[in-house]
Design an enzyme around this catalytic site. Structure first.
Site, PDB file in Angstrom:
ATOM      1  N   PRO A  87     -26.526   2.500  -9.484  1.00  0.00           N
ATOM      2  CA  PRO A  87     -27.867   2.269  -8.962  1.00  0.00           C
ATOM      3  C   PRO A  87     -27.956   2.206  -7.444  1.00  0.00           C
ATOM      4  CG  PRO A  87     -26.919   0.194  -9.670  1.00  0.00           C
ATOM      5  CD  PRO A  87     -25.908   1.257 -10.008  1.00  0.00           C
ATOM      6  N   CYS A  88     -26.849   2.349  -6.727  1.00  0.00           N
ATOM      7  CA  CYS A  88     -26.869   2.084  -5.286  1.00  0.00           C
ATOM      8  C   CYS A  88     -26.547   3.292  -4.418  1.00  0.00           C
ATOM      9  CB  CYS A  88     -25.899   0.941  -4.956  1.00  0.00           C
ATOM     10  SG  CYS A  88     -26.369  -0.642  -5.677  1.00  0.00           S
ATOM     11  N   LEU A  89     -25.320   3.821  -4.533  1.00  0.00           N
ATOM     12  CA  LEU A  89     -24.855   4.784  -3.538  1.00  0.00           C
ATOM     13  C   LEU A  89     -25.755   6.007  -3.436  1.00  0.00           C
ATOM     14  CD1 LEU A  89     -20.958   4.730  -3.841  1.00  0.00           C
ATOM     15  CD2 LEU A  89     -22.477   3.300  -2.480  1.00  0.00           C
TER      16      LEU A  89
ATOM     17  N   ASP B 119     -29.319   5.085  -2.274  1.00  0.00           N
ATOM     18  CA  ASP B 119     -29.433   4.622  -0.888  1.00  0.00           C
ATOM     19  C   ASP B 119     -29.186   5.741   0.114  1.00  0.00           C
ATOM     20  OD1 ASP B 119     -29.992   2.209  -1.989  1.00  0.00           O
ATOM     21  OD2 ASP B 119     -28.084   1.263  -1.508  1.00  0.00           O
TER      22      ASP B 119
END
Length: 471
Positions: free
Chosen positions: A271-273, A276
């Site tokens: 859910p992040c890299l 983002d």
């Protein structure tokens, strides 16, 4: 010292009412940490099912040590659950930690972070605390630079940026052993948060924008690093004898590079890299209103970040699928494919933005039968739920299996998408006995060439040249 240069103090009765808005992967572990350190916390969750689970001391997400921490906090009377922020005592200092999701939206150069939920939560909390003089809104969600200023303008409240740096699968341990905490905002406000919640942790204090960008910078650096390793792995596959494992070993000996985040994969999932990288690419190219100019472009298009974001997104969609098409000995539409691993990494139940699920959805939409497995029971439940909503009438093409062996039964090829330790050599030997085909697409480098061949299977291992038929 306040923004006007004068000393400011929060005038309250010495008590702090602590709220954590959002009971997901960011908010729930953080809530249990605060309770562990003796704070009374009210977690706000609008999802009724999640709220009921938390109230019953059951974690709605699978994270090591989280169930025990949650149960301990609830038993001690330190964790309450509610569906909204409320003012119990106007004389208290009210600290509201905003931990809601900032999913991917749209944009020309990248994909904007959707701040709808965050702004709604900030507005609702501020309105609920209208009678309270002392309110600090603390943003732990990952947000683009400038968001704190927007929230301040929206609510009229002081905003502190306190981004989280947690890893799924080790979130509780990361919180219990924090090496640094980032606090952005007015000095007097960050000092209150430091003294109240982080008295024994090194805190890096800075402006809101620096703190917001620092969170993105951390994930972008990791994402770009993984993107480069994946490209090096592709180069190895195009050569005759090169192996990415050997290249990685050399890189790891260089102290300027280190040995972390060097493992190639089918793409930087989770859910992040990937989210983002895309969000920062968008944020760095948007136009914003300026008091002295009609419009102000923040930066020029960030080439490296933008390209890494696009390359990673394409890899997530195509790498495993393309290897199947290239190496499968039968027409893909006539095949049955087994997939081991659904989560984006081991140690979590999170199947969001996973190369495995990307592959499963694409195969099913092409009319291919898929049998898949994940060691995490919640991940399998998520997959059962998602396949109906994602695939519609095609959902029957996807079978979610309870064991690795059943996912390999009568398949023409087996894809290893997540490097869970449960997918070991003994498991692979058992799979070989029930497969009708002999191709193994190892998308994580879990096995060595000779190990797969010893099972009577043909390996296509990431970062290694494909040698074809068994000798």
């Amino acid at each position: 010292t306040g923004e006007d240069g004068r000393d400011q103090e929060v005038t309250n009765n010495g008590h702090a009412s602590t709220w954590v808005v959002g009971g997901g992967y960011v908010g729930l572990p953080f809530t249990t940490l605060l309770a562990h350190h003796g704070h009374h916390v009210t977690i706000v969750e609008i999802d009724e099912a999640k709220r009921a689970l938390i109230a019953d001391r059951i974690s709605p997400i699978d994270e090591p040590r989280l169930p025990e921490m949650l149960a301990a906090g609830r038993s001690a009377g330190l964790i309450d659950v509610d569906n909204a922020v409320r003012s119990y005592d106007p004389e208290d200092l009210h600290v509201v930690f905003l931990c809601v999701g900032t999913p991917t939206g749209g944009g020309e150069f990248g994909h904007a972070a959707d701040l709808t939920a965050l702004k709604a939560a900030a507005r609702a909390a501020s309105n609920a605390l209208g009678e309270a003089d002392d309110v600090l809104l603390v943003i732990r969600s990952t947000v683009p630079p400038g968001t704190a200023a927007e929230v301040k303008a929206l609510t009229g409240r002081t905003v502190v940026s306190n981004p989280e740096f947690l890893r799924e699968g080790t979130a509780v341990d990361d919180l219990l052993n924090q090496t640094r905490v980032v606090l952005g905002g007015p000095g007097w406000a960050t000092e209150i948060i430091r003294k109240t919640y982080y008295p024994n942790v090194a805190c890096l204090r800075m402006s809101n924008e620096s703190a917001e960008l620092a969170k993105y910078a951390s994930n972008v650096m990791l994402g770009v690093r993984l993107t480069v390793m994946n490209e090096l792995a592709d180069i190895c596959e195009g050569l005759t004898e090169a192996k990415i494992g050997d290249v990685r070993a050399v890189l790891a000996t260089d102290p300027r590079i280190g040995d972390s985040f060097l493992a190639p994969s089918a793409g930087a999932g989770g859910p992040c890299l990937s989210k983002d990288m895309a969000a920062l690419a968008w944020a760095a190219t948007r136009e914003i209103a300026s008091p002295d100019k009609e419009h102000l472009r923040l930066f020029s298009v960030p080439g490296t970040i933008t390209m890494a974001s696009r390359v990673n997104a394409e890899r997530m969609k195509n790498y495993l699928y393309d290897r199947l098409v290239k190496h499968l000995g039968v027409p893909l539409q006539a095949a049955t494919i087994g997939v081991w691993g659904l989560t984006f990494k081991p140690g979590t139940d999170d199947i969001r933005t996973s190369a495995a699920t990307e592959l499963v959805w694409r195969l099913a939409r092409a009319g291919v039968k898929v049998r898949c497995h994940d060691p995490n029971k919640l991940a399998r439940i998520h997959m059962l739920d998602d396949k109906v909503s994602v695939l519609g009438h095609l959902h029957e093409l996807v079978e979610v299996c309870s064991t690795p062996e059943s996912a390999a039964r009568e398949v023409d090829a087996l894809v290893i998408a997540t490097d869970w330790p449960e997918y070991n050599l003994e498991t692979l030997k058992a799979a070989a006995n029930v497969m009708v085909g002999d191709l193994v697409i190892d998308g994580r480098g879990s096995f060595r060439d000779h190990e797969v061949r010893a099972c009577g299977l043909i390996p296509a291992i990431i970062g290694e040249p494909f040698k074809g038929e068994l000798a």
